[in-house]
Every structure is written in C-alpha cells, then in structure tokens.
Design a protein around this motif. Structure first.
Motif, PDB file in Angstrom:
ATOM      1  N   GLU A 245      26.779   9.099   3.286  1.00  0.00           N
ATOM      2  CA  GLU A 245      26.094  10.236   3.911  1.00  0.00           C
ATOM      3  C   GLU A 245      26.980  10.927   4.935  1.00  0.00           C
ATOM      4  O   GLU A 245      27.000  12.146   5.044  1.00  0.00           O
ATOM      5  CB  GLU A 245      24.792   9.768   4.561  1.00  0.00           C
ATOM      6  N   LYS A 246      27.718  10.100   5.665  1.00  0.00           N
ATOM      7  CA  LYS A 246      28.623  10.656   6.679  1.00  0.00           C
ATOM      8  C   LYS A 246      29.670  11.553   6.007  1.00  0.00           C
ATOM      9  O   LYS A 246      29.972  12.651   6.485  1.00  0.00           O
ATOM     10  CB  LYS A 246      29.334   9.508   7.412  1.00  0.00           C
ATOM     11  N   HIS A 248      29.423  13.095   3.066  1.00  0.00           N
ATOM     12  CA  HIS A 248      28.795  14.314   2.557  1.00  0.00           C
ATOM     13  C   HIS A 248      28.573  15.299   3.690  1.00  0.00           C
ATOM     14  O   HIS A 248      28.809  16.498   3.551  1.00  0.00           O
ATOM     15  CB  HIS A 248      27.443  13.996   1.896  1.00  0.00           C
ATOM     16  N   LYS A 249      28.124  14.762   4.812  1.00  0.00           N
ATOM     17  CA  LYS A 249      27.844  15.629   5.963  1.00  0.00           C
ATOM     18  C   LYS A 249      29.129  16.318   6.425  1.00  0.00           C
ATOM     19  O   LYS A 249      29.140  17.498   6.723  1.00  0.00           O
ATOM     20  CB  LYS A 249      27.245  14.783   7.090  1.00  0.00           C
ATOM     21  N   LYS A 250      30.213  15.530   6.438  1.00  0.00           N
ATOM     22  CA  LYS A 250      31.498  16.081   6.879  1.00  0.00           C
ATOM     23  C   LYS A 250      31.909  17.237   5.969  1.00  0.00           C
ATOM     24  O   LYS A 250      32.344  18.290   6.417  1.00  0.00           O
ATOM     25  CB  LYS A 250      32.557  14.971   6.840  1.00  0.00           C
ATOM     26  N   GLU A 252      29.934  19.025   4.087  1.00  0.00           N
ATOM     27  CA  GLU A 252      29.005  20.147   4.290  1.00  0.00           C
ATOM     28  C   GLU A 252      29.358  20.912   5.556  1.00  0.00           C
ATOM     29  O   GLU A 252      29.342  22.136   5.591  1.00  0.00           O
ATOM     30  CB  GLU A 252      27.582  19.606   4.428  1.00  0.00           C
ATOM     31  N   GLN A 253      29.699  20.138   6.606  1.00  0.00           N
ATOM     32  CA  GLN A 253      30.062  20.789   7.868  1.00  0.00           C
ATOM     33  C   GLN A 253      31.333  21.605   7.704  1.00  0.00           C
ATOM     34  O   GLN A 253      31.444  22.716   8.197  1.00  0.00           O
ATOM     35  CB  GLN A 253      30.252  19.739   8.955  1.00  0.00           C
TER      36      GLN A 253
END
Ligand code: PEP
Ligand code: MG
Length: 588
Positions: A245-246, A248-250, A252-253
C-alpha cells in the motif's frame, strides 16, 4: 523467508500459478532418405512461421514498453538466421536422417549445454534466448499448443523455472501480480521487460527451496530486496500488504506531481521534457507532465517496415507530435541509424566498429535523397507547433555546414511549392562525440542550441562500448573526464549565448541534479518513466546546497567518489558530506 535476487521492484501477495515446462514428445523414427527434401521444407516453413510470430510480438511489445526492450526480439530473429545454429540443425537431418523437430531439439540442447558451461552471465542469457527461440520453432513443427495462462481467474504470482521474453510478452499485467523464477538475474531480458511492464520479479531461487512451489500455494514477494515467503503467516501478509500500500501510495503521490512546476526549494526552475520515439511514448510523457519533447528519436519511424517512410508519412507523425505538444518545444532529431540500430531494408556495411562507423549524420549526408525527404517532412511540420531541428553525432564544423546547406535547399524547394514552414526554425546539434566537445566553442557559433547526449558521450570518452555487457562496469557517467567534457560544452554554449540541454540517460538519474544546477543547465530530457522521480528530487532540493556538492564532484578524481557524494546527497536530500545536517523531505 527465501532470499532470491530482486530483479524488478514492487511487492506482490497472492497465490502461485506454476508454469509447466515445455515438454515435447518427439518422433523416434528415421526419415526415409527420399523424404529429406520434405523434411527441409517443413523446417523452413517452421522458421518462417516463427519469424512472423516474433515480428508480431515485437511490434505489440514495442507499443507497450518501447523500442529498447522490444529489441530483445531482434536477438531472437538473429538466432533463426544464425548460420552456425542452422547448419547444426541441417547437418543432423541430412547426416543422421532425423526428423526436423528432433534436429532442432538436439541443436538447442547442444548450444545451451555449451553456453551453460561458461561462467558468464551474458552467455547464460544467450542460452535462454536459444531455448526460447528453439521452443517456438518446435511448437510450430509439432503443432503443439502453447501453455495457456489463467486469465479468467483471480490474479496470481507466476512461478517458472525460467521465463522467456516470448512468454513474458504474452502475459497480461492485469492478472500477473508478480513473477518468481528459479533461474535468471537482474540483467536478464525478462527482468528488463518486467521492469518496463511494472511487474515485480524475484529471480534466482534455484536450489533455495526445500520444497517446490505448487500452483495454489500462497506467496508474498518483494522484487526490491529479493525476499520470497512461501505459506506466509497472517502477520507477514499484513506486513507485505502495508508495504504494497505504501508503494502504491508513493506512485499515486508521484503522479500528483504531473502538473506541478519543477522548481527547487529555493526557486530554481527546471524544464523537464520527454525523450520519445513514438506517439505512444509521447502520450506517456504528456501524462507525466513533460514540458515538451527534448528528443524525438525519429529512427524508430523507419523501423518495422519494408521501405523508407515517405515525406507524407513522416510529415503526418511530426505534425501530430507538434500539435499535441502545443506551445512547448519539440526537438526532432534526424535519422540516427547505424551502431546498434538497423533497418531491414537498408543494408549497412559489415563493420569492425559500427559505433565508429557509418552512422547517423554520416549516413544522412551520404544519402542526400533520404535526408532531404526527412528534412522536408520536418519543415512542413514546423508550421504546426514549436519545432526545433537537431542533427546527431556531429564531429566537425563541415558536417554542420553541409547539413545546413541541404536544409537551405529544402527550404527553397518548399517555398517554390508554396508550402508554409518556419524559416527561423532553431537548428541544434547533439554533443556526443569528444571532438565536438573540444571544438564546442566553434560549433556554438554555427547553431542555435546544443543537446548533450551522454549515452554516446560516455562510451566515446571512455572507449567503453555501451552495448558490451562484459565491460558494463567500466561505463561510468560520473567519470571525471565525462564531467569535464560536459562542463566544457556548457561553458562554450554559455559564452556564445546559445541554450544547452542534456538528453542522455544521465538526465534521468536524479542523483545528477546537483551537477546541472551547478552548471546552470535548466533543460533536461529523459524517458517518460523517469520524469516524476526527477521532478520529486527537484522539489526536494535546495539548489544552493546542491551546488556545493557539485563543486566537490567537479574536483573529485574518481567516478566512485563522485557517485558516492551524489548518492549521499540524493538520499539525505541534505547538504554536503561531513556537515551532518539533513534537510527534511518536502511533503508532496
Ligand atoms: C545519447 O547518445 O545520449 C542519446 C540521447 O542518443 P541515443 O541514446 O539515441 O544514441
Ligand atoms: Mg546518441
């Protein structure tokens, strides 16, 4: 936890699908001598079908991951044309009266065993290629169906002894969460392709498993560290889920940065443009916020076809790119073939040193007809956007003058034909040959801009062939000689008041940022996939601190020292070594 080789970054959690090995049941009867001709015909038919299939996969794959990764399939085509491989197969049919498929299988086994004996990663990879191509040929000779991967079930982690580029090309990234292979390493073709497709891959698990992985087994894997866990417990799954998740978030960010201006913490603006070779790549570059195209590698328009593209065909593509990019610049580089880039329909001479041979502008000046067609198409497109023209591999003033004289003729012709074009089109050159660096002061008076092609510059300055894996460890972009060459070029451009950018792979390495800031380079062009990470680094950099680091790098006597300084700065985002201070990461 099993430790393999992290070959393509990313975390995957899911059930395994174990790819069965290609197993063939081969005929054991001898061929009747009167039927030998028929056997050869079957062999040639199989080769033709295999070639058509590889060409098709290559085209498809190129659309997805770009020309460089898809060039793997050129190596496969070359094997099917290889005289040694082919004469081994023919010899077995002719002398031992064996069926074509048996001969192919024996020839594969022979060459694979030979390459496997060598303690050399590169040769081992060639063995994988031979097996891959050979199996394709066998499939056609035997009419055997290809192993089908599940596509209507849950996504899975693909487990294979080794995965060939052909197999990888058939994968649907939506269903394949990750890949685990027993063989292979970081530099294998499949790993390169997995990275381009964004599929995590751990390689090299051979002899590390106490029990073989079975289809349906639960797995977690980390393509960065190479860790794989079979039958993970709940807490491990939780841990990997959080890691995934981390990540993916990175991502996305990072994608949120697409529309953010690329400016350092203390207000220095950089223009980040894309290197493209197709409209598909342009779309990706625009998606990731490219401010124009810093390098359009036009040679790829000339590939995968039977003849040179016409003026009209080229014009359509250049116009489309110019229009899509709008007011931002599009630097169109004229044909850069030779070296490692070939055209099927244009026979280049066999050369001892192709990178020092008949290449790029040398071919264009020699084949004026072809050059004029391309220049005409580019000039016609120049009235549809902010188009700039660039010549590759310049090594003398005469070449620039000759190329400009031909451009003048093209402009005259267009005027006569009543076709509009930009008479003041900026004309620039690639600086990628040491001779061009040494006379950059003179060259700067002939052109409107320089673009530093570090990929070739590094190979020519250091005499290290960029395609030779055996000396890849000597290919050092941070070598002091390279840095001095870059500085000399920039100073010549600045003295003459012309602009200078960097478009080689060095621009995509975010650690290089301090060098560009110190030199006053504000234009960088890179592969679309690299744009956001370089922008992120820029946003988190204080130019004043970066310049201090770069000053030390320009004084450094070794590549390793420079690389260490730049890496440390990029990781800490902070000030020069030894100060102990760290700069807090800017939030996105
Ligand atoms: C270079 O040499 O740095 C460059 C950008 O050109 P290419 O990689 O196409 O040779
Ligand atoms: Mg080049």
């Amino acid at each position: 936890m099993i430790q393999g080789i992290g070959a393509a970054a990313g975390v995957a959690i899911g059930k395994a699908f174990v790819l069965p090995n290609w197993e063939w049941s081969l005929p054991d009867n001898e061929v009747n001598p009167v039927d030998l001709a028929k056997e050869f015909e079957r062999l040639y038919e199989g080769i033709r079908t295999s070639k058509d299939e590889i060409e098709f996969i290559k085209r498809e794959f190129r659309e997805v991951v770009g020309p460089e990764e898809s060039s793997i399939f050129d190596a496969h085509l070359a094997i099917l044309d290889d005289p040694v491989f082919m004469s081994e197969i023919r010899g077995i049919i002719e002398r031992q009266y064996k069926a074509a498929e048996v001969a192919v299988k024996e020839a594969i086994d022979h060459f694979v065993a030979m390459f496997d004996l060598l303690d050399d990663e590169y040769m081992k990879e060639r063995a994988v290629d031979i097996k891959d191509v050979g199996n394709r040929l066998l499939k056609h000779l035997l009419g055997a169906p290809e192993v089908t991967l599940p596509s209507d079930t849950q996504p899975y982690i693909l487990v294979a002894k080794e995965l060939s580029p052909s197999q990888l090309a058939h994968l649907n990234p939506t269903y394949v969460l990750g890949i685990v292979t027993m063989m292979g390493g970081k530099t294998s073709h499949s790993s390169i392709m997995a990275r381009a497709l964004g599929i995590p891959l751990v390689a090299g698990l051979e002899n590390k498993l106490s029990n073989p992985i079975q289809t349906g087994d639960m797995l977690v894997m980390d393509g960065e560290t190479g860790a794989v866990q079979l039958h993970p417990d709940e807490s491990t799954v939780r841990e990997y889920t959080q890691m995934r998740e981390k990540q993916h978030k990175k991502r996305e960010q990072l994608e949120l940065l697409s529309s953010v201006e690329s400016v350092t913490k203390d207000g220095v603006t950089l223009r980040l443009a894309g290197n493209i070779s197709s409209v598909k790549e342009l779309n990706m570059a625009l998606k990731y916020g490219a401010e124009g195209v810093g390098l359009f590698r036009t040679e790829f328009l000339y590939m995968d076809r039977d003849s040179f593209p016409s003026e009209e065909e080229q014009f359509e593509v250049y116009k489309l790119v110019a229009e899509k990019v709008g007011s931002n610049p599009v630097v169109i580089r004229t044909l850069d073939i030779g070296g490692d880039k070939h055209l099927d329909y244009f026979q280049l001479p066999e050369e001892q040193n192709p990178f020092l041979g008949y290449r790029a502008i040398r071919i264009s000046l020699d084949r004026k007809d072809m050059f004029k067609t391309q220049l005409t198409a580019i000039m016609m497109a120049s009235s549809y956007g902010n188009v700039k023209l660039m010549f590759p591999m310049i090594s003398s003033i005469e070449e620039v003058q000759e190329a400009k004289a031909i451009l003048g003729e093209v402009m005259e012709d267009l005027e006569k034909r009543g076709i509009p074009f930009d008479r003041n089109i900026p004309v620039g050159i690639m600086i990628e040959v040491p001779a061009a660096v040494m006379i950059s002061d003179s060259l700067a008076r002939e052109v409107d801009f320089f673009s530093i092609g570090t990929n070739d510059l590094v190979q020519y300055v250091l005499a290290v062939d960029r395609m030779n894996e055996q000396i890849a460890h000597m290919y050092h972009p941070y070598h002091p000689a390279v840095l001095r060459m870059i500085r000399m070029t920039v100073e010549a451009a600045q003295d003459a008041g012309i602009s200078v950018s960097v478009c080689g792979e060095m621009a995509a390495d975010e650690r290089s940022l301090p060098l560009w800031l110190e030199l006053g380079i504000s234009d960088l062009s890179m592969s679309p996939q690299s744009l956001l990470k370089v922008k992120h680094r820029t946003l988190n950099t204080l130019a004043s601190e970066a310049r201090a680091v770069a000053k030390a790098c320009f004084k450094s006597r070794t590549s390793s020292e420079t690389e260490a300084q730049l890496t440390r700065f990029a990781v800490s985002g902070g000030i020069p070594l030894g100060s102990g201070a760290e700069t807090k990461e800017r939030t996105l």
